[in-house]
Design a protein around this motif. Sequence first.
Motif, PDB file in Angstrom:
ATOM      1  N   HIS A 125       0.789  -1.228  -0.096  1.00 46.77           N
ATOM      2  CA  HIS A 125       0.046   0.085   0.060  1.00 46.77           C
ATOM      3  C   HIS A 125       0.902   1.278   0.102  1.00 46.77           C
ATOM      4  O   HIS A 125       0.327   2.487  -0.071  1.00 46.77           O
ATOM      5  CB  HIS A 125      -1.078   0.245   1.278  1.00 46.77           C
ATOM      6  N   GLN A 126       2.317   1.121   0.304  1.00 44.30           N
ATOM      7  CA  GLN A 126       3.007   2.551   0.279  1.00 44.30           C
ATOM      8  C   GLN A 126       3.775   2.299  -1.213  1.00 44.30           C
ATOM      9  O   GLN A 126       4.673   3.463  -1.379  1.00 44.30           O
ATOM     10  CB  GLN A 126       3.952   2.204   1.285  1.00 44.30           C
ATOM     11  N   ALA A 127       3.729   1.454  -2.244  1.00 49.77           N
ATOM     12  CA  ALA A 127       4.403   1.277  -3.347  1.00 49.77           C
ATOM     13  C   ALA A 127       4.280   2.222  -4.098  1.00 49.77           C
ATOM     14  O   ALA A 127       5.321   2.804  -4.636  1.00 49.77           O
ATOM     15  CB  ALA A 127       4.086  -0.251  -4.060  1.00 49.77           C
TER      16      ALA A 127
ATOM     17  N   ALA B  76       0.011  -6.885  -6.528  1.00 49.24           N
ATOM     18  CA  ALA B  76      -0.152  -5.721  -7.422  1.00 49.24           C
ATOM     19  C   ALA B  76       0.752  -4.566  -7.606  1.00 49.24           C
ATOM     20  O   ALA B  76       0.752  -3.699  -8.425  1.00 49.24           O
ATOM     21  CB  ALA B  76      -1.232  -4.806  -6.353  1.00 49.24           C
ATOM     22  N   SER B  77       1.973  -4.763  -6.926  1.00 51.91           N
ATOM     23  CA  SER B  77       3.076  -3.879  -7.306  1.00 51.91           C
ATOM     24  C   SER B  77       3.770  -3.880  -8.576  1.00 51.91           C
ATOM     25  O   SER B  77       4.317  -2.704  -8.838  1.00 51.91           O
ATOM     26  CB  SER B  77       4.219  -4.138  -6.143  1.00 51.91           C
ATOM     27  N   GLU B  78       3.893  -5.099  -9.023  1.00 54.92           N
ATOM     28  CA  GLU B  78       4.417  -5.071 -10.345  1.00 54.92           C
ATOM     29  C   GLU B  78       3.763  -4.063 -11.388  1.00 54.92           C
ATOM     30  O   GLU B  78       4.223  -3.435 -12.331  1.00 54.92           O
ATOM     31  CB  GLU B  78       4.333  -6.469 -10.856  1.00 54.92           C
ATOM     32  N   GLU B  79       2.230  -4.255 -11.537  1.00 57.54           N
ATOM     33  CA  GLU B  79       1.417  -3.283 -12.200  1.00 57.54           C
ATOM     34  C   GLU B  79       1.835  -1.808 -11.996  1.00 57.54           C
ATOM     35  O   GLU B  79       1.848  -0.823 -12.725  1.00 57.54           O
ATOM     36  CB  GLU B  79       0.020  -3.448 -12.086  1.00 57.54           C
ATOM     37  N   ILE B  80       1.808  -1.487 -10.560  1.00 60.31           N
ATOM     38  CA  ILE B  80       2.270  -0.036 -10.131  1.00 60.31           C
ATOM     39  C   ILE B  80       3.415   0.374 -10.544  1.00 60.31           C
ATOM     40  O   ILE B  80       3.482   1.301 -11.198  1.00 60.31           O
ATOM     41  CB  ILE B  80       2.124  -0.046  -8.679  1.00 60.31           C
TER      42      ILE B  80
ATOM     43  N   SER C 151      -1.008   3.643  11.233  1.00 60.80           N
ATOM     44  CA  SER C 151      -2.454   3.852  10.798  1.00 60.80           C
ATOM     45  C   SER C 151      -2.890   3.104   9.664  1.00 60.80           C
ATOM     46  O   SER C 151      -4.099   3.360   9.232  1.00 60.80           O
ATOM     47  CB  SER C 151      -2.763   5.033  10.956  1.00 60.80           C
ATOM     48  N   THR C 152      -2.076   2.535   8.701  1.00 65.35           N
ATOM     49  CA  THR C 152      -2.332   1.811   7.673  1.00 65.35           C
ATOM     50  C   THR C 152      -1.715   0.577   7.752  1.00 65.35           C
ATOM     51  O   THR C 152      -1.033   0.353   8.387  1.00 65.35           O
ATOM     52  CB  THR C 152      -1.813   2.643   6.391  1.00 65.35           C
ATOM     53  N   ILE C 153      -2.306  -0.389   6.939  1.00 65.13           N
ATOM     54  CA  ILE C 153      -2.045  -2.013   7.036  1.00 65.13           C
ATOM     55  C   ILE C 153      -2.005  -2.449   5.587  1.00 65.13           C
ATOM     56  O   ILE C 153      -2.914  -1.889   4.554  1.00 65.13           O
ATOM     57  CB  ILE C 153      -2.668  -2.600   8.019  1.00 65.13           C
TER      58      ILE C 153
END
Length: 340
Positions: free
Chosen positions: A80-82, A119-123, A283-285
């Motif tokens: 989620h930080q990528a 998901a990070s590869e598409e990002i 605060s995020t995960i």
Amino acid sequence: MRFVFLGAGAIGSALGGLLAQRGSEVLLIARGDHARSVMANGVTVRCPDTRSTVHVPTVTGPDQVRLTDRDVLVLTTKTHQAEAAVEQWADVPVHDRDGTVLGSAAELLPIFTALNGVASEEIALRYFERVFAVCVWFPTVMTEPGEVIVRTLPPRGIFHVGRYGVSSDPAADTKLVASIGEEWAAAEFQVIRSEDVLRWKYRKLLANVGNVLQALLGDTAGAEDLRRAAEDECREIFASAGIAFAGDEESQAAWGALSIEPVPGEPAQLGSSSWQSLVRGHSTIETSYLNGEIALIARRIGRSAPLNAKLTALARRAAREGLRPGSLGVEDLRAHLGRV
């Protein structure tokens, strides 16, 4: 080569620290108290059989870095930080040895996505020309700034690596992965080149859908059926969507070489990356890219994954409200999931 670890938390700091200890050129990009501690005192890497403190060059952002065409970027954030990390680094200029700007990082440098989820590869591919997917099997924990715990004897970690997207120069990609494999082997890691690395990343995703239970419960005793149910739902959705993943015997053969042992002074059981996020009060995960990925795949094909969707929502709430592992009991969790 210089390995530039973008988002050096547990994985990036442990991998970078052990590589630097064996003579590799490493740069850590870290943040907050962890960055300040590593810059001041080095990164301490604690393993079952060794403990070392390594002074690794560390910065907090691209304004402090001069990238060159020798650099290899390794993305080790949470998923989620990528996107924020990739966007931050994509347009950083890359220089040759004489200082001439050759182009941008996105145009010229390879980026290896060494993080959970699929998901990070598409990002990364939205920004970078050369993206390499990495399936990470490397149990690490960071609960204190400046210190990481590696829970394995040699080999320390196993990484399946492959090009994501169509390559314009497969021979160069093969040579690069082979060179990285040789250098990382000196630090007791195994790099396995894979033509279909996403099969391994989906297998790791299956293994990660249970992380949320540890994050919520702390002690998962009595919740084994919930883990099995979440995994069964995942397998069913993969089958319905036609998603291939490495099977149980195949993954055991590949990952069975890892020996996970207690680290002196630490409990025998330490938490997953999701557990670590709640322990550190984030605060995020990343659960939205683990259990939430199963819900997403299901919705795309007109199905539903209610158990994984509910677990995703509970994890978001726990992070948002600052809850710690163990804030929910097993029976409370069952009630929330409608599985009393």
